[in-house]
Design an enzyme around this catalytic site. Structure first.
Site, PDB file in Angstrom:
ATOM      1  N   MET A 156      24.110  -8.464   9.995  1.00 50.09           N
ATOM      2  CA  MET A 156      25.270  -8.709  10.883  1.00 50.09           C
ATOM      3  C   MET A 156      26.557  -8.302  10.175  1.00 50.09           C
ATOM      4  SD  MET A 156      26.180  -9.678  13.892  1.00 50.09           S
ATOM      5  CE  MET A 156      25.242 -10.822  14.912  1.00 50.09           C
ATOM      6  N   GLY A 157      26.642  -7.020   9.808  1.00 48.32           N
ATOM      7  CA  GLY A 157      27.912  -6.495   9.285  1.00 48.32           C
ATOM      8  C   GLY A 157      28.727  -5.975  10.456  1.00 48.32           C
ATOM      9  N   ARG A 158      29.643  -5.046  10.148  1.00 44.69           N
ATOM     10  CA  ARG A 158      30.528  -4.521  11.207  1.00 44.69           C
ATOM     11  C   ARG A 158      29.731  -3.916  12.364  1.00 44.69           C
ATOM     12  NH1 ARG A 158      32.459  -2.018   6.867  1.00 44.69           N
ATOM     13  NH2 ARG A 158      34.422  -2.690   5.981  1.00 44.69           N
ATOM     14  N   ILE A 159      28.740  -3.072  12.020  1.00 46.24           N
ATOM     15  CA  ILE A 159      28.020  -2.348  13.083  1.00 46.24           C
ATOM     16  C   ILE A 159      27.098  -3.308  13.845  1.00 46.24           C
ATOM     17  CG2 ILE A 159      26.479  -0.414  13.602  1.00 46.24           C
ATOM     18  CD1 ILE A 159      27.564   0.939  11.008  1.00 46.24           C
ATOM     19  N   ARG A 240      18.783   3.198   8.299  1.00 47.16           N
ATOM     20  CA  ARG A 240      18.160   4.152   7.385  1.00 47.16           C
ATOM     21  C   ARG A 240      16.644   4.159   7.631  1.00 47.16           C
ATOM     22  NH1 ARG A 240      22.487   6.000   6.898  1.00 47.16           N
ATOM     23  NH2 ARG A 240      23.736   6.357   5.026  1.00 47.16           N
ATOM     24  N   GLU A 269      13.720  12.666   6.557  1.00 42.72           N
ATOM     25  CA  GLU A 269      14.566  13.338   7.529  1.00 42.72           C
ATOM     26  C   GLU A 269      14.699  14.798   7.151  1.00 42.72           C
ATOM     27  OE1 GLU A 269      18.292  11.330   8.090  1.00 42.72           O
ATOM     28  OE2 GLU A 269      17.303   9.532   8.824  1.00 42.72           O
ATOM     29  N   HIS A 288      19.727  11.637  13.531  1.00 47.04           N
ATOM     30  CA  HIS A 288      20.744  10.963  12.698  1.00 47.04           C
ATOM     31  C   HIS A 288      22.162  11.350  13.159  1.00 47.04           C
ATOM     32  CE1 HIS A 288      21.287   8.978   8.492  1.00 47.04           C
ATOM     33  NE2 HIS A 288      22.293   8.687   9.284  1.00 47.04           N
ATOM     34  N   ALA A 290      24.328   9.097  14.906  1.00 47.12           N
ATOM     35  CA  ALA A 290      25.093   7.939  15.398  1.00 47.12           C
ATOM     36  C   ALA A 290      26.600   8.093  15.193  1.00 47.12           C
ATOM     37  CB  ALA A 290      24.592   6.657  14.748  1.00 47.12           C
TER      38      ALA A 290
HETATM   39  C1  DGY Z   1      26.540   6.839   7.450  1.00 55.51           C
HETATM   40  O1  DGY Z   1      27.756   7.057   7.477  1.00 55.51           O
HETATM   41  O2  DGY Z   1      26.002   6.176   6.557  1.00 55.51           O
HETATM   42  C2  DGY Z   1      25.723   7.376   8.589  1.00 55.51           C
HETATM   43  O3  DGY Z   1      24.379   7.255   8.384  1.00 55.51           O
HETATM   44  C3  DGY Z   1      26.096   8.793   8.930  1.00 55.51           C
HETATM   45  O4  DGY Z   1      27.380   8.794   9.419  1.00 55.51           O
END
Ligand code: DGY
Length: 332
Positions: A156-159, A240, A269, A288, A290
């Site tokens: 539960m960080g920022r994202i 990840r 990847e 990848h 996002a």
């Molecule tokens: C990050 O910033 O760690 C993402 O995986 C790619 O933007």
């Protein structure tokens, strides 16, 4: 005229950052679409004071030892599992990253994968293109509802918070989270409940992963964890790839132990093309992407350039992964 510091930039990043780097530094910019091979990267940084790295560049102790003048590694990413941070700190090398600016783009992508996997969007698209759509089917393409369900956030960080907020505010979901830290903000704003990992796996309809990759979290999702999930569960990973044992995920999806998965990251990847995971209908995989919006990548480039310049000039890095290096950082 003072001599500009020599830096290596391991890929072309947006101009808004690259132009700042070019104006302050004697910059060599790797212009190939694929990353420089590791041995070549080592040669390239050997005489450099600064390095702009991507998550595809492994920045290990050997590379740092080959670059005795290196003062700063500015990672064009928020994640920094590609860099040996203790090794950098020991050697007096500052490390910067790009937090904050990619929060919304990443949460949007996690949600996009969640809904695409739940409602079988990609499968439906392929079905349409293959000419299989003959009529409206009462029992065809059935997915999972979202409204009022339970979302489990791992990390539960920022994202994680931004993803939870979307699901709570837009879809009335109940929020569970698993993290070593308590998030009073998530509890207060979103009614989130901190639970043990097993409880989160068992009680969530959707599980979205937003945790760091490190030796403790590598393969934290394996066969046992998928078995603990609901058979209707949707698993989303935008963090990840190696957080997940990909073979175990394949088994869980194939045997319908869980309903579907949405992945923005894989291990490795890109995935190898004969990986059977790619043949399953109940997985949606993005390459990848996002953080791949124009605004976000520009903002990342700005922070990345500012971190680099700060590291070269002995200033505090705006986004500093290892501020504990301060007393021993390399000087010219
Ligand atoms: C990050 O910033 O760690 C993402 O995986 C790619 O933007």
């Amino acid at each position: 005229m003072p001599v500009k510091p020599k830096v290596f930039v391991s890929r072309i990043i947006p101009d808004v950052g690259l132009n700042v780097i070019k104006s302050h530094c004697d910059a060599e910019i790797w212009s190939d679409p694929l990353p420089p091979p590791h041995a070549l990267l080592r040669q390239k940084v050997a005489a450099c004071e600064g390095l702009v790295a991507l998550l595809t560049d492994k920045i290990d102790a050997a590379l740092m030892d080959a670059a005795p003048r290196l003062k700063v590694v500015s990672n064009y990413a928020v994640g920094f599992n590609n860099i040996d941070i203790p090794a950098a700190t020991e050697r007096g090398i500052c490390v910067g990253n790009t937090p904050g600016v990619l929060t919304d783009a990443t949460a949007d992508m996690a949600f996009c994968l969640l809904i695409a996997a739940s409602r079988r969007v990609v499968e439906g698209h392929q079905y349409t293109l293959a000419g299989k759509w003959k009529t409206w089917e009462p029992l065809g393409h059935l997915g999972q509802d979202l409204a009022g369900k339970t979302l489990g956030i791992v990390g539960m960080g920022r994202i994680g918070y931004a993803m939870a907020k979307r699901c709570y505010a837009g879809w009335d979901m109940k929020i569970l989270y698993h993290d070593v830290y308590r998030s009073e903000k998530a509890e207060k704003d979103l009614g989130a409940r901190q639970v043990g990992f097993d409880t989160l796996l068992a009680e969530s309809d959707f599980i979205s992963v937003h945790t760091d990759l490190n030796e403790k979290t590598r393969h934290m999702f394996g066969g046992e964890q998928f078995k603990n999930m609901k058979r209707t569960a949707i698993f989303v990973n935008s963090a990840r790839g190696p957080l997940v044992d990909q073979k175990a995920l394949f088994e869980a999806l194939k045997s319908k132990t869980i309903f579907a998965a949405g992945l923005d990251v894989t291990d490795p990847e890109p995935p190898v093309m004969d990986d059977p995971l790619l043949q399953l209908p109940n997985v949606v995989i993005a390459p990848h992407i996002a953080s791949a919006t124009v605004g976000t990548r520009n903002a990342m480039a700005e922070i990345c350039a500012n971190n680099l310049i700060a590291g070269l000039t002995g200033q505090k890095l705006p986004a500093w992964v290892n501020p504990d290096v301060e007393g021993i950082r390399r000087k010219s």
